[in-house]
Every structure is written in structure tokens, then in C-alpha cells.
Design a protein around this motif. Structure first.
Motif, PDB file in Angstrom:
ATOM      1  N   ILE A  31      61.438 -85.366  68.218  1.00  0.00           N
ATOM      2  CA  ILE A  31      62.829 -85.625  68.475  1.00  0.00           C
ATOM      3  C   ILE A  31      63.419 -84.497  67.862  1.00  0.00           C
ATOM      4  N   GLN A  32      64.484 -83.931  68.449  1.00  0.00           N
ATOM      5  CA  GLN A  32      65.437 -83.020  67.731  1.00  0.00           C
ATOM      6  C   GLN A  32      67.036 -83.374  68.369  1.00  0.00           C
ATOM      7  N   THR A  33      67.778 -83.434  67.313  1.00  0.00           N
ATOM      8  CA  THR A  33      69.221 -83.976  67.525  1.00  0.00           C
ATOM      9  C   THR A  33      69.947 -83.576  66.364  1.00  0.00           C
ATOM     10  N   LEU A  34      71.452 -83.886  66.187  1.00  0.00           N
ATOM     11  CA  LEU A  34      71.926 -83.721  65.037  1.00  0.00           C
ATOM     12  C   LEU A  34      71.660 -84.699  63.979  1.00  0.00           C
ATOM     13  N   SER A  35      71.801 -84.366  62.704  1.00  0.00           N
ATOM     14  CA  SER A  35      71.407 -85.025  61.277  1.00  0.00           C
ATOM     15  C   SER A  35      72.099 -86.421  61.501  1.00  0.00           C
ATOM     16  N   PHE A  36      73.229 -86.584  61.957  1.00  0.00           N
ATOM     17  CA  PHE A  36      73.524 -87.936  61.818  1.00  0.00           C
ATOM     18  C   PHE A  36      72.694 -88.974  62.598  1.00  0.00           C
ATOM     19  N   GLY A  37      72.290 -88.247  63.967  1.00  0.00           N
ATOM     20  CA  GLY A  37      71.331 -89.229  64.667  1.00  0.00           C
ATOM     21  C   GLY A  37      69.918 -89.232  64.062  1.00  0.00           C
ATOM     22  N   MET A  38      69.650 -88.133  63.455  1.00  0.00           N
ATOM     23  CA  MET A  38      68.211 -88.433  62.836  1.00  0.00           C
ATOM     24  C   MET A  38      68.285 -89.421  61.663  1.00  0.00           C
ATOM     25  N   TYR A  39      69.604 -89.233  60.953  1.00  0.00           N
ATOM     26  CA  TYR A  39      69.716 -90.139  60.079  1.00  0.00           C
ATOM     27  C   TYR A  39      69.480 -91.790  60.382  1.00  0.00           C
ATOM     28  N   THR A  40      70.181 -92.165  61.329  1.00  0.00           N
ATOM     29  CA  THR A  40      70.124 -93.440  62.172  1.00  0.00           C
ATOM     30  C   THR A  40      68.708 -93.615  62.609  1.00  0.00           C
ATOM     31  N   LEU A  41      68.122 -92.832  63.301  1.00  0.00           N
ATOM     32  CA  LEU A  41      66.909 -93.101  63.810  1.00  0.00           C
ATOM     33  C   LEU A  41      65.668 -93.228  62.601  1.00  0.00           C
ATOM     34  N   ARG A  42      65.936 -92.689  61.441  1.00  0.00           N
ATOM     35  CA  ARG A  42      65.248 -92.863  60.521  1.00  0.00           C
ATOM     36  C   ARG A  42      65.483 -94.331  59.655  1.00  0.00           C
ATOM     37  N   THR A  43      66.865 -94.685  59.645  1.00  0.00           N
ATOM     38  CA  THR A  43      66.831 -96.009  59.233  1.00  0.00           C
ATOM     39  C   THR A  43      66.552 -97.076  60.102  1.00  0.00           C
ATOM     40  N   ARG A  44      66.337 -96.990  61.350  1.00  0.00           N
ATOM     41  CA  ARG A  44      65.997 -97.774  62.325  1.00  0.00           C
ATOM     42  C   ARG A  44      64.436 -97.784  62.351  1.00  0.00           C
TER      43      ARG A  44
END
Length: 265
Positions: A31-44
Motif C-alpha cells: 500500500i502506498q498513500t499519504l502518511s495520514f492514511g498510513m497512520y490510520t491504517l496502522r492504528t486500525r
């Protein structure tokens, strides 16, 4: 090994991955996307843990250790028309944009709460909000679309665009447009992160892709596309100018709605 890649707008990637995960579908490897999205994916819990051999070449501010790393960053700089703005008038500090001479001559992409949050991170919240209130007095028209704004500056419809990714300006400059950019201080850098899904259907291939993207070879490809990379042994290697890029904290993604409201006001 054949690689199938899907290009989806950043705003849709987060929704797509979370929806598939809730449905018990594991269709994506990397997965590649903006860091804000990566942060959310990590927390989920939708990002898998993997430490690439290339990890050592990236500073801690450009990654979440073991989960995602900055594939590149988008530094938000100030663009100007080289015919309208003489060298001695190019803004040297952010406060220069508040001068009366620029009233009615500025453009700004208004749908950029990430830039707004980054500026508050750099200036501090209280000082940053005070600065934005003064900037609002400069009669900046409402516009959207970085490429459109850059074209308006190049066409002398305005003198300056105050928040644009540097690679857009560089590409237009290389095509002969009368446009250039400057950094009136540290600039916000919006990271585009890359990581492996928590349940990748092809885990070995996923690791190979990630390793290559973060390798020197892969990052040289990113630089060839005009991107600003975070790999330590390549930072500034091919750039004529090296602004101080402050990575915008991924956790600020939790405040994007607040920043959008403040920016509209």
C-alpha cells in the motif's frame, strides 16, 4: 514476477483498504498513500510489520518503524513568475508575503489542510494562526488544483502561489515556463508512505517490492521523476536547492477536519 498495480486517488485508498478488510478480503500486498492514511491504517491494524534491509537509510521522522516508510515527500514551496517578481523581490521569509505590495497578487490552493497543519507545526499554533489571519487580508482568491494555479502564475495572472509542491514547479520550469520557486524558511513536507498489508496474499513478493522501492536504485527512479526523497545517502544529491523540509507529523491527520474549517475561515 509480474506486479499488478492499481492507481487510486489518495483519498480513496484508505476507504478501499478498510472496506475490504472489514469484509475479510485480503487482496492487496503493498500500500502506498499519504502518511495520514498510513497512520490510520496502522492504528486500525491493517499494516503488517516488516523491517526492510533498507530501513537504516531513513531517519525516524520519515517512517513509522517496521510499518511504513516515506517513498518520497512533497515539499510545499512558494512559486513565483520570474517576469513579474525580480530577484530582489523574491520572498525571503514567510512574513514577506504579508507586504502590501503582494495584495491581490497571491494565489493559494485552499483545499490543503495538510499544508495548513504543517505550517502550524513549523511556526507553532498560536503564531501560525496569527500569521494565517494576516495572510487572509491579502485578498487571495479561492482556487483549487496545483497545476492550474501554477499555469496561472506562469501566465502572469498572479505573481505568486504560496503553497505548491516543488516538483510541479520544476516540471513547468524545465518546459520553459517563466516560473520558479523559493523556500522562505523551513517548508512542510507531506510524506507519501509505503508499507506491506497485514495479510498480503503474496508476502515474499511484497517484501521484494518494498525493498526495491526503498533501495538506492528505486529512490533514484523517484528522483528522476522530480520527487524529493528521504533516503539519507541521496538527500540533496541531485537537487540544485535543498530547502529544509519538515515532515508533517502523520498524527496531524486526526485534525484535518479542524484544519479545513480554520483554513476556510
Amino acid at each position: 514476477h509480474n506486479v499488478k498495480a492499481s492507481h487510486i486517488p489518495n483519498r480513496q485508498i484508505l476507504s478501499k483498504v478498510l472496506t475490504e478488510t472489514r469484509a475479510g478480503k485480503h487482496l492487496v500486498d503493498v500500500i502506498q498513500t499519504l502518511s495520514f492514511g498510513m497512520y490510520t491504517l496502522r492504528t486500525r491494524g491493517t499494516l503488517g510489520r516488516y523491517i526492510s534491509p533498507e530501513n537504516q537509510f531513513y531517519g525516524k521522522e520519515f517512517k513509522e518503524e517496521g510499518y511504513w516508510t516515506a517513498m518520497y515527500t512533497n515539499p510545499y514551496v512558494v512559486a513565483y513568475n520570474t517576469k513579474l517578481v525580480a530577484r530582489e523581490r523574491v520572498p525571503k521569509i514567510y512574513e514577506d508575503l504579508l507586504k502590501p505590495e503582494w495584495r491581490g497578487q497571491l494565489l493559494m490552493e485552499v483545499n490543503k489542510p495538510d499544508w495548513f497543519g504543517g505550517m502550524l507545526q513549523i511556526m507553532g499554533r498560536e503564531k501560525g494562526l496569527a500569521y494565517m489571519k494576516e495572510l487572509a487580508k491579502q485578498k487571495i482568491p479561492v482556487r483549487t488544483g496545483h497545476t492550474l494555479l501554477a499555469q496561472l502564475v506562469a501566465a502572469e495572472e498572479a505573481a505568486i502561489d504560496i503553497n505548491i509542491p516543488s516538483h510541479i514547479v520544476e516540471n513547468m520550469k524545465q518546459s520553459g515556463a517563466p516560473i520558479d520557486w523559493t523556500a522562505p524558511g523551513p517548508v512542510p513536507g507531506i510524506m507519501s508512505g509505503i508499507g506491506i498489508a497485514a495479510n498480503p496474499p503474496h508476502p515474499s513478493a511484497a517484501k521484494l517490492v518494498l525493498d526495491w522501492v526503498l533501495s538506492q536504485e528505486g529512490q533514484l527512479v523517484m528522483q528522476g521523476w522530480g520527487r524529493t526523497v528521504a533516503r539519507q545517502d541521496l538527500i540533496g544529491a541531485s537537487a540544485k536547492r535543498n530547502p529544509t523540509v519538515i515532515p508533517v507529523k502523520p498524527k496531524l491527520g486526526e485534525k484535518l477536519e479542524e484544519y479545513s474549517g480554520l483554513l476556510r475561515r
